[in-house]
Design a protein around this motif. Structure first.
Motif, PDB file in Angstrom:
ATOM      1  N   SER A  96       1.074  -0.910   0.243  1.00 41.92           N
ATOM      2  CA  SER A  96      -0.022  -0.298  -0.030  1.00 41.92           C
ATOM      3  C   SER A  96       0.589   0.969  -0.085  1.00 41.92           C
ATOM      4  O   SER A  96       0.157   2.041  -0.286  1.00 41.92           O
ATOM      5  CB  SER A  96      -0.607   0.359   1.296  1.00 41.92           C
ATOM      6  N   VAL A  97       2.440   1.209   0.432  1.00 40.50           N
ATOM      7  CA  VAL A  97       3.143   2.001   0.579  1.00 40.50           C
ATOM      8  C   VAL A  97       3.637   2.408  -0.301  1.00 40.50           C
ATOM      9  O   VAL A  97       3.789   3.472  -1.026  1.00 40.50           O
ATOM     10  CB  VAL A  97       3.667   2.227   1.841  1.00 40.50           C
ATOM     11  N   GLN A 133       1.109   3.550  -3.015  1.00 42.06           N
ATOM     12  CA  GLN A 133       0.297   5.209  -2.579  1.00 42.06           C
ATOM     13  C   GLN A 133       1.562   6.066  -3.364  1.00 42.06           C
ATOM     14  O   GLN A 133       1.583   6.981  -4.179  1.00 42.06           O
ATOM     15  CB  GLN A 133       0.108   5.727  -1.197  1.00 42.06           C
ATOM     16  N   SER A 159      -1.122   6.176   3.894  1.00 45.27           N
ATOM     17  CA  SER A 159      -0.821   4.613   3.982  1.00 45.27           C
ATOM     18  C   SER A 159       0.393   4.865   5.167  1.00 45.27           C
ATOM     19  O   SER A 159       0.428   5.404   5.183  1.00 45.27           O
ATOM     20  CB  SER A 159      -0.375   4.434   2.379  1.00 45.27           C
ATOM     21  N   PRO A 160      -0.170   3.303   5.417  1.00 48.37           N
ATOM     22  CA  PRO A 160      -0.150   1.716   5.260  1.00 48.37           C
ATOM     23  C   PRO A 160      -1.666   1.976   5.364  1.00 48.37           C
ATOM     24  O   PRO A 160      -2.325   2.741   5.829  1.00 48.37           O
ATOM     25  CB  PRO A 160       0.695   1.176   6.431  1.00 48.37           C
ATOM     26  N   PHE A 161      -1.657   0.727   4.599  1.00 49.41           N
ATOM     27  CA  PHE A 161      -3.197   0.006   4.539  1.00 49.41           C
ATOM     28  C   PHE A 161      -4.717   0.701   5.962  1.00 49.41           C
ATOM     29  O   PHE A 161      -5.329   0.745   5.356  1.00 49.41           O
ATOM     30  CB  PHE A 161      -3.774  -0.675   4.444  1.00 49.41           C
ATOM     31  N   HIS A 219      -5.543   3.847   6.006  1.00 50.86           N
ATOM     32  CA  HIS A 219      -6.713   4.203   5.429  1.00 50.86           C
ATOM     33  C   HIS A 219      -7.908   3.658   5.805  1.00 50.86           C
ATOM     34  O   HIS A 219      -8.953   4.049   5.809  1.00 50.86           O
ATOM     35  CB  HIS A 219      -6.684   3.570   3.479  1.00 50.86           C
TER      36      HIS A 219
END
Length: 373
Positions: A310-311, A314, A335-337, A340
């Motif tokens: 995710s990072v 992003q 991010s990280p997820f 979110h």
């Protein structure tokens, strides 16, 4: 009766309840693992007994270490651009890894030294050295944050250099001490992938990537410690037949993580800091490499992989969508997820509960496919 799982309100998730579920789940899984292997849960060669002992030691040490960390004013600095709900955590003691990681390593070394053969003790010594080395890197980063009163520790370049250096030293030891077959990776359905010299850059990458992945996952109360406890127990079960010493090491690390969650559950009384998160990833990677279980390690680390991905996604998406003013679009709110999810309305306890459940499913699936448990 209506049960709304979407926001966890009807389930009334709390940090204490998540801790109870984690402790019961780990204990039952460990007992089943020992039972399937014909071991008694309280035997010296079991995975259950070191799990419980290290959980009690780690939890007990917390009642002494946390007041000491407060006295030393080792408080966490919160990034201002993070979730606003995290600002209230500023000042919470950090560097919790200084008490629960060494405790697990020490018990694992003593336990394997007393009850295991020399050939089973040496791998424990090696992975313990790697774990403590990465804990040292994390401590240096945490100390710079506390010293300079900001959320920036040592430079990213220096931190990466230390991580790569430790990974190279571990790979050199592997090349010297292990047979050439270690460069072959076992894949599903019995397939073998001989990598030869390509194995070594992969091994170094795994160590660095895994330690950073667990570091990224450490952002919500109880998240990194609990998911690492589950992953370590699963990895210990997988390697038990061939590496009993490393099984004890994984059981000790898993139990120590569980004991840390006693204090790190929501609302957290202490954070593990990079001292803990970097060392946990290094422990997982070192055991996976030494036991030739990279594929299983990848499955067990599914949560950490998604957090890292995710990072990367992003940053990549932001750079790819930059306009004339140099401003790009965001793929996630943050991010990280897990950040979110928090910004979309999930509570911290809901995030932790969901991640525990997913990691548990990954571990049980891996065990079922590889051991028949």
């Amino acid at each position: 009766m209506e049960v709304k799982i979407s926001y966890g309100r009807s389930l009334n998730l709390t940090g204490a309840r998540l801790l109870t579920l984690l402790a019961v789940g780990l204990s039952l899984t460990a007992i089943v693992i020992d039972g399937a292997a014909g071991r008694l849960p309280l035997a010296a060669n079991s995975i259950t007994l070191p799990l419980w002992i290290c959980a009690l030691i780690s939890a007990g040490l917390g009642y002494w270490a946390i007041p000491l960390l407060r006295k030393l004013k080792v408080g966490q600095f919160i990034r201002e651009d993070g979730p606003q709900t995290h600002l209230r955590k500023a000042g919470t003691p950090t560097m919790g890894g200084v008490f629960f990681v060494p405790a697990a390593v020490l018990v694992a070394l003593v336990w394997s030294g007393l009850f295991m053969r020399v050939q089973d003790f040496v791998p424990v010594l090696a992975v313990s050295a790697v774990t403590l080395a990465y804990a040292g890197i994390g401590w240096l980063d945490d100390w710079q944050i506390v010293r300079h009163r900001s959320n920036k520790g040592i430079s990213a370049r220096l931190k990466l250099a230390f991580q790569v250096g430790c990974a190279v030293l571990f790979c050199l030891w592997l090349a010297w001490s292990q047979p050439a077959s270690i460069t072959t990776i076992s894949l599903p359905a019995g397939f073998l992938l001989p990598l030869g010299a390509l194995f070594w850059p992969l091994a170094a990458f795994v160590l660095v990537a895994e330690s950073n992945a667990t570091n990224l996952t450490d952002g919500v109360d109880g998240l990194a410690a609990g998911t690492c406890a589950v992953a370590l127990l699963g990895l210990g079960a997988l390697i038990a037949p061939s590496y009993p010493g490393l099984m004890i090491f994984c059981g000790c690390m898993s139990g120590s993580c569980l004991g840390f969650v006693v204090h790190n559950r929501n609302p957290a009384a202490v954070f593990m800091g990079d001292t803990g998160s970097l060392s946990l990833g290094a422990a997982l990677a070192a055991v996976g490499l030494l036991s030739q279980n990279l594929w299983c390690l990848f499955i067990l680390s599914g949560i950490f992989f998604v957090e890292s991905l995710s990072v990367i996604a992003q940053v990549g998406y932001y750079k790819a969508t930059k306009d004339a003013n140099g401003v790009g679009k965001r793929l996630f709110k943050m991010s990280p997820f897990h950040n979110h999810l928090e910004l979309t309305g999930w509570s911290e306890t809901q995030i932790v509960g969901a991640f525990y459940l997913i990691n548990g499913i990954l571990v049980l699936s891996c065990l079922a496919l590889n051991t028949g448990i």
